[in-house]
Design an enzyme around this catalytic site. Structure first.
Site, short mmCIF file in Angstrom:
data_model
loop_
_atom_site.label_atom_id
_atom_site.label_comp_id
_atom_site.label_asym_id
_atom_site.label_seq_id
_atom_site.Cartn_x
_atom_site.Cartn_y
_atom_site.Cartn_z
N TYR A 160 -61.03 33.81 -126.88
CA TYR A 160 -61.39 34.20 -125.51
C TYR A 160 -60.27 33.93 -124.50
O TYR A 160 -60.39 34.32 -123.35
CB TYR A 160 -62.61 33.40 -125.06
CG TYR A 160 -63.92 34.01 -125.43
CD1 TYR A 160 -64.34 34.04 -126.75
CD2 TYR A 160 -64.77 34.55 -124.46
CE1 TYR A 160 -65.56 34.59 -127.09
CE2 TYR A 160 -65.98 35.10 -124.80
CZ TYR A 160 -66.37 35.11 -126.12
OH TYR A 160 -67.58 35.65 -126.45
N LYS A 227 -65.58 26.70 -138.33
CA LYS A 227 -65.32 27.49 -139.53
C LYS A 227 -64.00 26.95 -140.12
O LYS A 227 -63.07 27.70 -140.44
CB LYS A 227 -65.22 28.96 -139.10
CG LYS A 227 -65.20 29.96 -140.19
CD LYS A 227 -66.56 30.19 -140.84
CE LYS A 227 -66.36 31.09 -142.04
NZ LYS A 227 -67.36 30.97 -143.06
N ASP A 281 -71.28 29.54 -140.52
CA ASP A 281 -72.16 30.53 -141.14
C ASP A 281 -73.49 29.91 -141.61
O ASP A 281 -74.56 30.44 -141.35
CB ASP A 281 -71.47 31.31 -142.27
CG ASP A 281 -70.59 30.44 -143.15
OD1 ASP A 281 -70.42 29.25 -142.82
OD2 ASP A 281 -70.08 30.94 -144.16
N ASP A 305 -70.83 31.42 -128.49
CA ASP A 305 -71.36 32.65 -127.91
C ASP A 305 -72.43 33.24 -128.84
O ASP A 305 -73.56 33.53 -128.43
CB ASP A 305 -70.19 33.64 -127.73
CG ASP A 305 -70.56 34.78 -126.81
OD1 ASP A 305 -71.62 34.69 -126.16
OD2 ASP A 305 -69.79 35.75 -126.74
#
Ligand code: NAP
Length: 416
Positions: A160, A227, A281, A305
Site C-alpha cells: 500500500y 505470510k 491463509d 484489509d
C-alpha cells in the site's frame, strides 16, 4: 490558524494533548468529512444519533461542536479541483479527532486513494477494526456470538506504500534492469513492479499499540498474522520483530505460545496475555471455524484489509463494521465500506458502519456513557426487526427502513 473554507464553531473548544493523553473539554470541536456517494446520507443520519446520545447521556453538560472538513468530490468543488486540500490535514491535526465518510478511488489509474494518502500524510499508522457480534444481527455462522476480535492493521507500509512502477515506463525499465542484472531476479518481460517495504520500526509501533490495547482492555491474546513462510524478509520479519518486541518490552505480561506448553502445561497463568502467530491463509479458515480462539490481531496492511472485511461478513457485513486510523494521539474514525455509488442519495443504505465508528470515537474521547446508549439502542432496534435493506434481505419478517428512519428508530430507543 485561519482557513479558506473551514469554519471552526465559535462555542467549541479544541481537544488538547497532555503527556500523550487527550484533554477533552465538555464542548469539544470534532471534525467530520461527509464523504462521497452514500457518504452524505449516512453522515446526516449518524450525526443525529451521536448528538442524541450525548444529549441523553449528559443532559446538556456536554455537547460536540461539529466542524465540517472537506475531502473528495465536495472538496474538489470548493478548492478548484483539489480533492485533498492541505487545510483539511491542518485542521485534523488542530482538532486531533475527526470522523469521515467513504471517498471515491478510481481503479487502475487517476489519482491515488485519498484514504491511503490521508493515512500516510498524517502517519495514522494503526487501522483499528473491532469486529463483534450484536444480538439479533443476521450471520451465516452457527455461533456468531463467539466473534469478538480487534484487528490492528498496519497502515503506512506494505504494498500500500504506493511504490509502484508501471509496465513500459522508464522507471520500470530501470528497476527491472537493476533487479535482473545486479540482483539476479527473474520475472516476465514488461511486468508491472511494486515494492513491499516492511520495517522494524513500522512493525513494532503497530504491534506495541495492539499489545497495549490488549493490556488496557483485559484481552486474553494477541495474534500476529503474516505470510512469513513465503515472504520471509517482509512478512516473516514482521512476526520476528513482533516476538522481539514482546520479549523486550512486555516480557512480564506476555506468554509465548511455545512457553505455554513448555513451561505452563498449556494452562495460561493468571493475569497474563498469550502472544502467538498464525499464517494468513489458515487464519481465514480459523476465523470462520474457531473464532473464539482469537482476540486482538496485529497484521500488515494487505492481510488486514482482507481479514477485516471477511470477518465483518460473519457479523452483518461491511454495512455495520466500524474502523479508526490512529496515530499516537490524532485519530480519524471512518466507515469501513466504500461509497456504494449506485445507492448515492437514495436514503437507503445502512448507516451503522459510520455510526459505530462514531461510537468508537466517543469511547476514544472518554464519553463511554453516550457510546453505551447507542450500543444498547442498536440491540433494541434489532430486536424489533426494523432494519435497512441489507439486513432485511437476510432477516425473515423484518421491516425495511430508510437510512433516516433507521436513525429515528435508534434515537427513539436512546430517549426511551
Ligand atoms: P463499496 O462501496 O463498499 O460497496 C460494495 C457493496 O457493499 C455495495 O454495493 C453494497 O452491497 C455493500 N455496502 C457498502 N456500504 C454499505 C452500507 N452502508 N449499507 C449496506 N450495504 C453496503 O465497495 P466498492 O463498490 O468496491 O467501492 C466503491 C468506491 O468506494 C470505490 O471508489 C472504492 O475505491 C471506494 N472505497 C472507499 C473506501 C473508504 O473510503 N474507506 C473503502 C472501500 C472502497 P449490495 O450491492 O449487495 O447492496
Amino acid at each position: 490558524m485561519s482557513y479558506q473554507q473551514i469554519r471552526l464553531p465559535e462555542n467549541g473548544k479544541l481537544i488538547g494533548v497532555k503527556n500523550g493523553k487527550l484533554d477533552v473539554p465538555d464542548n469539544p470541536i470534532l471534525g467530520f468529512v461527509e464523504g462521497d456517494g452514500i457518504g452524505p446520507d449516512i453522515m446526516r443520519a449518524s450525526l443525529r444519533v451521536w448528538d442524541a446520545a450525548v444529549a441523553q447521556a449528559y443532559q446538556g453538560r456536554r455537547k460536540v461542536h461539529w466542524c465540517e472538513l472537506f475531502m473528495g468530490e465536495k472538496a474538489a468543488g470548493l478548492y478548484e479541483g483539489d480533492f485533498f486540500p492541505g487545510e483539511t490535514l491542518d485542521a485534523i491535526r488542530q482538532l486531533t479527532v475527526a470522523i469521515k465518510g467513504p471517498l471515491t478511488t478510481p481503479v487502475g489509474g487517476g489519482f491515488r486513494s485519498l484514504n491511503v494518502s490521508l493515512r500516510q500524510e498524517m502517519d495514522l499508522y494503526a487501522c483499528v477494526r473491532p469486529v463483534r457480534y450484536h444480538d439479533g444481527v443476521p450471520s451465516p455462522l452457527r455461533r456468531p456470538e463467539e466473534i469478538d476480535v480487534v484487528i490492528f492493521r498496519e497502515n503506512t507500509e506494505d504494498v500500500y506504500a504506493g511504490i509502484e512502477y508501471e509496465s513500459g515506463s522508464d522507471a520500470n525499465r530501470k528497476l527491472a534492469d537493476f533487479l535482473r542484472n545486479e540482483m539476479g531476479a527473474r520475472f516476465f518481460e514488461d511486468a508491472g513492479l511494486g515494492v513491499k517495504p516492511i520495517s522494524p520500526a513500522g512493525s513494532k509501533r503497530l504491534i506495541r499499540k495492539a499489545i497495549q490495547y490488549a493490556i488496557d482492555h483485559n484481552r486474553k491474546s494477541v495474534t500476529l498474522v503474516h505470510k512469513g513462510n513465503i515472504m520471509k524478509y517482509t512478512e516473516g520479519a514482521f512476526r520476528n520483530w513482533g516476538y522481539e518486541l514482546a520479549r523486550e518490552e512486555f516480557g512480564d505480561i506476555l506468554v509465548l505460545e511455545d512457553d505455554l506448553w513448555n513451561l505452563h502445561d498449556g494452562v495460561m497463568p493468571q493475569g497474563k496475555i498469550l502472544i502467538k502467530d498464525r499464517i494468513a491463509d489458515i487464519m481465514f479458515q480459523l476465523l470462520q471455524l474457531r473464532p473464539a480462539e482469537f482476540d486482538v490481531i496485529a497484521t500488515m496492511n494487505l492481510n488486514g484489509d482482507y481479514l477485516s472485511d471477511a470477518l465483518a461478513a460473519e457479523v452483518g457485513g461491511v454495512g455495520i463494521a466500524p474502523g479508526a486510523n490512529i496515530a499516537d494521539s490524532v485519530a480519524v474514525f471512518e466507515a469501513t465500506h466504500g461509497t456504494a455509488p449506485k445507492y448515492a442519495n437514495q436514503n437507503k443504505v445502512n448507516p451503522s458502519s459510520l455510526m459505530f465508528s462514531g461510537v468508537m470515537m466517543l469511547e476514544y474521547i472518554g464519553w463511554n456513557r453516550a457510546a453505551e446508549l447507542i450500543n444498547r439502542a442498536f440491540v433494541e432496534v434489532m430486536k424489533q426487526r426494523t432494519v435497512t435493506y441489507d439486513f432485511a434481505r437476510l432477516m425473515d419478517g423484518s421491516t425495511t427502513l430508510s437510512t433516516s428512519d433507521f436513525a429515528d428508530a435508534l434515537i427513539a430507543r436512546i430517549h426511551a
